[in-house]
Motif scaffolding. Structure first.
Motif, PDB file in Angstrom:
ATOM      1  N   ILE A   1       0.859  -1.195   0.000  1.00 49.38           N
ATOM      2  CA  ILE A   1       0.000   0.000   0.000  1.00 49.38           C
ATOM      3  C   ILE A   1       0.894   1.244   0.000  1.00 49.38           C
ATOM      4  O   ILE A   1       1.709   1.427   0.902  1.00 49.38           O
ATOM      5  CB  ILE A   1      -0.938  -0.006   1.229  1.00 49.38           C
ATOM      6  CG1 ILE A   1      -1.853  -1.241   1.180  1.00 49.38           C
ATOM      7  CG2 ILE A   1      -1.776   1.267   1.273  1.00 49.38           C
ATOM      8  CD1 ILE A   1      -2.643  -1.495   2.453  1.00 49.38           C
ATOM      9  N   LEU A   2       0.729   2.071  -1.029  1.00 50.21           N
ATOM     10  CA  LEU A   2       1.516   3.309  -1.131  1.00 50.21           C
ATOM     11  C   LEU A   2       0.892   4.412  -0.280  1.00 50.21           C
ATOM     12  O   LEU A   2       1.599   5.212   0.334  1.00 50.21           O
ATOM     13  CB  LEU A   2       1.595   3.752  -2.593  1.00 50.21           C
ATOM     14  CG  LEU A   2       2.449   4.983  -2.891  1.00 50.21           C
ATOM     15  CD1 LEU A   2       3.917   4.726  -2.565  1.00 50.21           C
ATOM     16  CD2 LEU A   2       2.301   5.400  -4.351  1.00 50.21           C
ATOM     17  N   ALA A   3      -0.450   4.460  -0.266  1.00 49.28           N
ATOM     18  CA  ALA A   3      -1.145   5.492   0.519  1.00 49.28           C
ATOM     19  C   ALA A   3      -2.505   4.961   0.928  1.00 49.28           C
ATOM     20  O   ALA A   3      -3.155   4.220   0.182  1.00 49.28           O
ATOM     21  CB  ALA A   3      -1.299   6.769  -0.303  1.00 49.28           C
ATOM     22  N   MET A   4      -2.918   5.353   2.134  1.00 49.52           N
ATOM     23  CA  MET A   4      -4.248   5.004   2.642  1.00 49.52           C
ATOM     24  C   MET A   4      -4.951   6.320   2.952  1.00 49.52           C
ATOM     25  O   MET A   4      -4.500   7.080   3.825  1.00 49.52           O
ATOM     26  CB  MET A   4      -4.120   4.126   3.886  1.00 49.52           C
ATOM     27  CG  MET A   4      -5.401   3.421   4.234  1.00 49.52           C
ATOM     28  SD  MET A   4      -5.099   1.963   5.250  1.00 49.52           S
ATOM     29  CE  MET A   4      -4.444   2.713   6.737  1.00 49.52           C
ATOM     30  N   LEU A   5      -6.018   6.588   2.222  1.00 48.33           N
ATOM     31  CA  LEU A   5      -6.602   7.935   2.219  1.00 48.33           C
ATOM     32  C   LEU A   5      -8.061   7.901   2.660  1.00 48.33           C
ATOM     33  O   LEU A   5      -8.739   6.868   2.561  1.00 48.33           O
ATOM     34  CB  LEU A   5      -6.483   8.526   0.807  1.00 48.33           C
ATOM     35  CG  LEU A   5      -5.051   8.520   0.218  1.00 48.33           C
ATOM     36  CD1 LEU A   5      -5.076   8.802  -1.268  1.00 48.33           C
ATOM     37  CD2 LEU A   5      -4.173   9.520   0.952  1.00 48.33           C
ATOM     38  N   GLY A   6      -8.553   9.054   3.103  1.00 48.51           N
ATOM     39  CA  GLY A   6      -9.910   9.154   3.628  1.00 48.51           C
ATOM     40  C   GLY A   6     -10.962   9.423   2.561  1.00 48.51           C
ATOM     41  O   GLY A   6     -10.781   9.111   1.379  1.00 48.51           O
ATOM     42  N   ASP A   7     -12.084  10.031   2.971  1.00 45.89           N
ATOM     43  CA  ASP A   7     -13.175  10.352   2.047  1.00 45.89           C
ATOM     44  C   ASP A   7     -12.869  11.628   1.266  1.00 45.89           C
ATOM     45  O   ASP A   7     -12.091  12.476   1.711  1.00 45.89           O
ATOM     46  CB  ASP A   7     -14.477  10.582   2.823  1.00 45.89           C
ATOM     47  CG  ASP A   7     -14.981   9.316   3.496  1.00 45.89           C
ATOM     48  OD1 ASP A   7     -14.534   8.221   3.094  1.00 45.89           O
ATOM     49  OD2 ASP A   7     -15.804   9.425   4.423  1.00 45.89           O
ATOM     50  N   SER A   8     -13.554  11.778   0.123  1.00 42.93           N
ATOM     51  CA  SER A   8     -13.508  13.008  -0.689  1.00 42.93           C
ATOM     52  C   SER A   8     -12.088  13.455  -1.016  1.00 42.93           C
ATOM     53  O   SER A   8     -11.780  14.641  -1.003  1.00 42.93           O
ATOM     54  CB  SER A   8     -14.257  14.157   0.018  1.00 42.93           C
ATOM     55  OG  SER A   8     -15.593  13.809   0.227  1.00 42.93           O
ATOM     56  N   VAL A   9     -11.213  12.471  -1.264  1.00 47.09           N
ATOM     57  CA  VAL A   9      -9.868  12.826  -1.742  1.00 47.09           C
ATOM     58  C   VAL A   9     -10.032  13.287  -3.189  1.00 47.09           C
ATOM     59  O   VAL A   9     -10.552  12.565  -4.027  1.00 47.09           O
ATOM     60  CB  VAL A   9      -8.907  11.627  -1.652  1.00 47.09           C
ATOM     61  CG1 VAL A   9      -7.609  11.893  -2.395  1.00 47.09           C
ATOM     62  CG2 VAL A   9      -8.612  11.327  -0.196  1.00 47.09           C
ATOM     63  N   THR A  10      -9.643  14.540  -3.446  1.00 48.11           N
ATOM     64  CA  THR A  10      -9.892  15.122  -4.763  1.00 48.11           C
ATOM     65  C   THR A  10      -8.711  14.855  -5.695  1.00 48.11           C
ATOM     66  O   THR A  10      -7.619  14.491  -5.257  1.00 48.11           O
ATOM     67  CB  THR A  10     -10.091  16.645  -4.652  1.00 48.11           C
ATOM     68  OG1 THR A  10      -8.841  17.252  -4.312  1.00 48.11           O
ATOM     69  CG2 THR A  10     -11.119  17.001  -3.596  1.00 48.11           C
ATOM     70  N   THR A  11      -8.939  15.083  -6.980  1.00 49.91           N
ATOM     71  CA  THR A  11      -7.841  14.974  -7.939  1.00 49.91           C
ATOM     72  C   THR A  11      -6.810  16.061  -7.669  1.00 49.91           C
ATOM     73  O   THR A  11      -5.655  15.939  -8.078  1.00 49.91           O
ATOM     74  CB  THR A  11      -8.365  15.088  -9.383  1.00 49.91           C
ATOM     75  OG1 THR A  11      -9.238  16.207  -9.471  1.00 49.91           O
ATOM     76  CG2 THR A  11      -9.100  13.828  -9.799  1.00 49.91           C
ATOM     77  N   ASP A  12      -7.201  17.135  -6.952  1.00 49.25           N
ATOM     78  CA  ASP A  12      -6.229  18.144  -6.511  1.00 49.25           C
ATOM     79  C   ASP A  12      -5.248  17.551  -5.505  1.00 49.25           C
ATOM     80  O   ASP A  12      -4.087  17.939  -5.449  1.00 49.25           O
ATOM     81  CB  ASP A  12      -6.938  19.332  -5.834  1.00 49.25           C
ATOM     82  CG  ASP A  12      -7.412  20.367  -6.830  1.00 49.25           C
ATOM     83  OD1 ASP A  12      -7.465  20.024  -8.032  1.00 49.25           O
ATOM     84  OD2 ASP A  12      -7.734  21.486  -6.423  1.00 49.25           O
ATOM     85  N   HIS A  13      -5.736  16.623  -4.675  1.00 50.23           N
ATOM     86  CA  HIS A  13      -4.857  15.970  -3.703  1.00 50.23           C
ATOM     87  C   HIS A  13      -3.902  14.996  -4.401  1.00 50.23           C
ATOM     88  O   HIS A  13      -2.751  14.835  -3.994  1.00 50.23           O
ATOM     89  CB  HIS A  13      -5.678  15.173  -2.672  1.00 50.23           C
ATOM     90  CG  HIS A  13      -6.407  16.021  -1.674  1.00 50.23           C
ATOM     91  ND1 HIS A  13      -7.787  16.107  -1.644  1.00 50.23           N
ATOM     92  CD2 HIS A  13      -5.966  16.829  -0.691  1.00 50.23           C
ATOM     93  CE1 HIS A  13      -8.150  16.928  -0.656  1.00 50.23           C
ATOM     94  NE2 HIS A  13      -7.060  17.370  -0.064  1.00 50.23           N
ATOM     95  N   ILE A  14      -4.415  14.327  -5.451  1.00 50.35           N
ATOM     96  CA  ILE A  14      -3.630  13.270  -6.098  1.00 50.35           C
ATOM     97  C   ILE A  14      -2.682  13.863  -7.140  1.00 50.35           C
ATOM     98  O   ILE A  14      -1.498  13.538  -7.188  1.00 50.35           O
ATOM     99  CB  ILE A  14      -4.566  12.257  -6.803  1.00 50.35           C
ATOM    100  CG1 ILE A  14      -5.632  11.731  -5.850  1.00 50.35           C
ATOM    101  CG2 ILE A  14      -3.748  11.120  -7.405  1.00 50.35           C
ATOM    102  CD1 ILE A  14      -6.824  11.091  -6.548  1.00 50.35           C
ATOM    103  N   SER A  15      -3.245  14.731  -7.992  1.00 50.25           N
ATOM    104  CA  SER A  15      -2.494  15.248  -9.133  1.00 50.25           C
ATOM    105  C   SER A  15      -1.617  16.411  -8.716  1.00 50.25           C
ATOM    106  O   SER A  15      -1.993  17.195  -7.846  1.00 50.25           O
ATOM    107  CB  SER A  15      -3.486  15.722 -10.199  1.00 50.25           C
ATOM    108  OG  SER A  15      -2.819  16.301 -11.287  1.00 50.25           O
ATOM    109  N   PRO A  16      -0.451  16.557  -9.344  1.00 47.75           N
ATOM    110  CA  PRO A  16       0.377  17.727  -9.041  1.00 47.75           C
ATOM    111  C   PRO A  16      -0.367  18.997  -9.434  1.00 47.75           C
ATOM    112  O   PRO A  16      -0.876  19.105 -10.554  1.00 47.75           O
ATOM    113  CB  PRO A  16       1.606  17.529  -9.936  1.00 47.75           C
ATOM    114  CG  PRO A  16       1.569  16.097 -10.346  1.00 47.75           C
ATOM    115  CD  PRO A  16       0.143  15.687 -10.357  1.00 47.75           C
ATOM    116  N   ALA A  17      -0.469  19.949  -8.511  1.00 45.16           N
ATOM    117  CA  ALA A  17      -1.168  21.207  -8.803  1.00 45.16           C
ATOM    118  C   ALA A  17      -0.553  22.305  -7.958  1.00 45.16           C
ATOM    119  O   ALA A  17       0.013  22.051  -6.891  1.00 45.16           O
ATOM    120  CB  ALA A  17      -2.664  21.069  -8.495  1.00 45.16           C
ATOM    121  N   GLY A  18      -0.662  23.546  -8.449  1.00 48.69           N
ATOM    122  CA  GLY A  18      -0.173  24.688  -7.681  1.00 48.69           C
ATOM    123  C   GLY A  18       1.342  24.837  -7.775  1.00 48.69           C
ATOM    124  O   GLY A  18       1.994  24.376  -8.705  1.00 48.69           O
TER     125      GLY A  18
END
Length: 892
Positions: free
Chosen positions: A664-681
């Motif tokens: 498992i690389l990451a264990m994440l909660g609810d409503s993880v957005t593509t902003d959280h996953i994808s490089p942004a900002g």
């Protein structure tokens, strides 16, 4: 041999002496049965199937199933939808063109004809995501920001100029022109398309997919379109149908009218909250009801734009007299307008007063009940009435400001020789930005009039507020100038900073140094108020913890008030020259004032600004590019690199590899957005991406944003899961892209851990909660995990676009059994994962997943395969959609 339904339904239509051939829904209905109460959006899909009936990808049974949808307003059937065109913005468009260029390289390596790699559907790419608000608050802001944009993005723009020349049916709208959705609404969208086919002029509905989730804005014009991942868009432009299930359609009935002082933004925040509560993910929403008779098209566009925020695939408004009026206003030809009216009426696509289509479910809103609203502090569906904003700010338990804090904090800072105090709740960004509102003359004129009234009353913007105006098109500047409102906005610091998305996508630029220092020194919780559509954590600015969506006039009002804790309904914004309090109601413009200002908007403005829409600035025109059919890749480039996705591809696909012993690389909660996953900002210097750029000789001030470097997989894979607000439950209490490498338990950046696993030959999994991948369509949210070695994502549920993007990149999406979660399983992240019988996958079928815990005990779960259609399974077996397309090209 009997005629097909397609052949039987052919008909002709005469408009102003021009004959058009079309596929008649009334004729088809003679065989299909009565379709008069089918929602208008479904009729557009029905025509699409009818026109493309080939007995293979579209069968008579598919068409009949769509007509029979009315029986229970639901159909569990896959269809192949072929949009007329594709719309892209530059952040998502650049990687698509990189992939096209890389596909040419792959076809060349495998002995095929590179000239076959071309868009088969028209593609418009609008450069609108690259401008950043570095300069603000003066008359030079626009010119300076454009200069910096051209400098920073020169490599990308050279590449796009090459693509414009190298590929057929690919046009680029240069920087400094407008936001893709507004250019689409004001210029590109036709409502009814026509084209010569086999010597006949064929008319059909204008339909599209776009690489930005807010593509739905065009639904206001009666154009069916929605956002897809860059991966799906590339397939659509390469002639692949968009595979989809026949959708449920939720009807939203609008009645009444907005009260004086209530804006389209207040309406859309109310609609968003209602539809999120109703549950419309993966569904069409169609607006109907007599409230539409007087609802301006710009207000419809505001509502249609935010379909991703209420979770729907699209928010559709049928064609009616309001549509035709807008088309005439924006300079469409009279021939086009007449064709739209005649075709829509002939096909039953025209909205008549009193229409009551059949819907899967419906809800209603009397617009007279809407009240002034914001949404915040971090989700667009969290509507707050204007008077309740201070309480919402204080009560949010997720804000650190409330953790065991008794006294309000305040930090002194100096500016221009004066001392000021920055407090919790301070508004540090006030931005009139983004496609949602900047297409709407009534709210922009209201902002200008409020600015005028505020200055007349002696009010000024608070000095700690970074204000900006980024309209969606040049036409906005024309009509604000014609209404003589530009000087007042300028005087309050809302100077033009660029024509693009800016603050809404995180291109808010740096805050003044003294403000950033004060925020850090006091660990202050400050706010941004923007007229945008997204306010997720960490999105607008890394130091701004709370973000609030509001109408343009309320953005101006908060710049005057300067703090989220001021109740704008009961407390003054400030004092006039005589020390008397001035309240928001004192300076809010009347409906008559707004209407008079809106009358300044003229057709000539649209014709002037769009006459040379593809020309660009002299700087753009001076960019020189090669004429070669394949791109001349520069190994030193940190912006554009040949992507590795096809490096090991062969002519025929290998069997799908088993997933055994995955970590498992990451264990994440609810409503993880593509902003959280994808490089942004912005790119942090100490991050893996920052280290890579530094190693390649890039100075920190030239890092630019992740979005601008989407054409470089080395930067993007290093920025995947690197969002500063992401919380990986494998490392409790730590924010940011960090994980534990198992079994040695070392804490590492996610990228570094993934590379170590790759060296060890270990496949990777991601575990998540509900609504995994919500938010904008971001292809790198799937491409990044693929390059990191992620083979499977197991979540409680997926957002539509992201799920299909994962499959498009060869990643398997699985859903936990009902009632089972990472919590109920007591997962720690130390488990190993085996996915069984991967060669026998079936759409929507059951897949056994075995978890092996640290103590060696095993548990098997029956997960649901979220490959939903046969087409998606074909893509997955080919290791991704683009591999499938290349293999098709090599066969023909």
């Amino acid at each position: 041999m009997s005629l097909t339904l397609r052949e039987r339904s052919q008909d002709t239509l005469e408009v102003d002496g021009q004959r058009y051939h079309f596929y008649s829904l009334p004729r088809a209905a003679q065989q299909l049965g009565d379709i008069s109460r089918l929602p208008k959006s479904m009729k557009v899909l029905l025509e699409n199937l009818l026109r493309w009936q080939d007995g293979d990808s579209v069968t008579a049974e598919d068409i009949q199933a769509l007509a029979d949808w009315q029986k229970d307003a639901h159909a569990n059937r896959e269809i192949a939808y072929r949009p007329a065109r594709v719309l892209m913005q530059d952040f998502t468009g650049v990687p698509a063109v990189v992939d096209l260029a890389a596909m040419r390289e792959a076809v060349k390596r495998l002995g095929g004809d590179v000239s076959k790699v071309n868009p088969l559907s028209p593609v418009d790419l609008v450069i609108d995501h690259s401008v950043t608000v570095d300069h603000f608050g003066d008359d030079k802001a626009f010119a300076e920001n454009v200069r910096l944009e051209m400098e920073r993005n020169h490599e990308r723009y050279v590449f796009l100029r090459w693509g414009q020349k190298a590929f057929n049916q690919f046009s680029v709208v240069p920087p400094g022109t407008g936001i893709c959705h507004q250019v689409n609404l004001e210029y590109l969208g036709k409502a009814v398309w026509h084209q010569a086919q086999e010597g006949k002029e064929v008319a059909y509905p204008d339909t599209l997919v776009g690489t930005d989730s807010h593509t739905t804005m065009i639904n206001a014009l009666g154009v069916l379109g929605w956002g897809v991942g860059g991966i799906e868009a590339e397939a659509a432009m390469l002639g692949q149908p968009v595979s989809m299930l026949i959708p449920d359609v939720v009807g939203f009935k609008l009645t009444g009218k907005l009260r004086a002082g209530i804006t389209a933004t207040d309406l859309v925040l109310t609609v968003t909250q209602m539809l999120r509560k109703h549950g419309v993910v993966g569904k069409f929403v169609e607006f109907y009801g007599d409230g539409l008779d007087d609802l301006p098209l710009a207000d419809r566009a505001t509502i249609a734009n935010m379909a991703p925020e209420y979770g729907a695939t699209c928010g559709f408004f049928p064609i009616d007299g309001v549509t035709l009026g807008y088309m005439r206003l924006t300079g469409r030809s009279e021939e086009q307008v007449k064709l739209v009216e005649a075709y829509a009426k002939q096909q039953g696509l025209w909205r008549n007063t009193g229409d009551e289509p059949i819907f899967t479910s419906s809800l209603a809103l009397d617009m007279a009940s809407v009240e002034a609203s914001l949404a915040g502090p971090k989700r667009p569906q969290d509507r707050v009435s204007l008077g309740d904003v201070p309480a919402a700010f204080r009560q949010s338990t997720e804000l650190e400001v409330n953790h065991a804090q008794t006294a309000a904090k305040s930090v002194a800072y100096q500016e221009a020789g004066k001392q000021y105090h920055l407090e919790d709740g301070a508004v540090v960004i006030a931005a009139i930005t983004s496609c949602t509102n900047t297409s709407n003359p009534s709210v922009l004129m209201a902002a200008g009039l409020l600015a005028k009234n505020a200055l007349t009353a002696g009010l000024q913007r608070k000095p700690w507020v970074k204000a900006s105006l980024a309209p969606g098109s040049k036409v906005v500047s024309d009509y604000l100038a014609a209404a003589q409102l530009t000087p007042y906005l300028n005087d309050l610091g809302f100077n033009l900073v660029g024509y693009g998305c800016t603050t809404c996508i995180g291109n808010s630029g740096p805050l003044p140094e003294n403000i950033e220092s004060a925020i850090k020194q006091g660990d202050l919780t400050v706010g941004a108020v923007l007229s945008g559509n997204r306010n997720f954590e960490g999105r607008i600015h890394p130091f701004v913890k709370t973000n609030w969506l509001a109408s343009p006039p309320l953005v101006v009002a908060y710049a005057l008030a300067g703090n989220m804790k001021v109740n704008l309904q009961t407390e003054p914004l400030g004092e006039d020259r005589n020390g008397k309090p001035v309240y928001l109601k004192d300076i809010w413009p009347s409906p008559e004032e707004i209407a008079r200002a809106v009358q300044q908007v003229s057709t000539d403005m649209f014709r002037k600004e769009y006459a040379e829409v593809f020309e660009g600035t002299p700087e753009w025109q001076q960019i020189r590019v090669s004429e070669a059919a394949t791109y001349d890749w520069d190994d030193e480039s940190t912006y554009i690199r040949l992507s590795p996705f096809f490096d090991e591809m062969e002519k025929e696909p290998k069997p799908v590899a088993e997933i055994k012993g995955a970590r498992i690389l990451a264990m994440l909660g609810d409503s993880v957005t593509t902003d959280h996953i994808s490089p942004a900002g912005s790119i942090k210097a100490e991050s893996p991406a920052g280290r890579y750029l530094t190693e390649h000789g890039v100075e920190r001030q030239d890092f630019n944003s992740y979005g601008s470097r989407r054409g470089n997989h080395e930067v993007m894979m290093r920025g995947t899961f690197a969002n500063i607000r992401i919380r990986n439950e494998m490392v409790p209490g730590v924010e940011g892209g960090v994980t534990r490498h198992v079994p040695d338990n070392e804490q590492l950046d996610i990228y570094d851990a993934a590379m170590r696993y790759q060296q060890e030959g270990v496949p990777l999994a991601v575990i998540a909660g509900k609504e995994y991948g919500s938010g904008s369509s971001r292809d790198w949210a799937a491409k990044g995990p693929r390059l990191l070695g992620v083979r499977v994502v197991i979540a409680e549920s997926f957002e539509r676009i992201h799920r299909s993007n994962l499959i498009g990149m060869g990643i398997l999406p699985l859903e936990f059994p009902q009632g089972v979660t990472r919590g109920s399983l007591k997962l720690t992240g130390d488990e190993q994962i085996d996915v069984e019988n991967i060669a026998d996958l079936k759409p929507g079928g059951k897949v056994n997943v075995t978890l092996t815990r640290q103590d060696g005990s095993k548990e098997t779960l029956e997960t649901r395969c979220r490959i939903d259609t046969g087409n998606e399974l074909t893509y997955y077996r080919n290791d991704g959609i683009l591999h499938y397309v290349i293999r098709n090209m090599l066969r023909h």
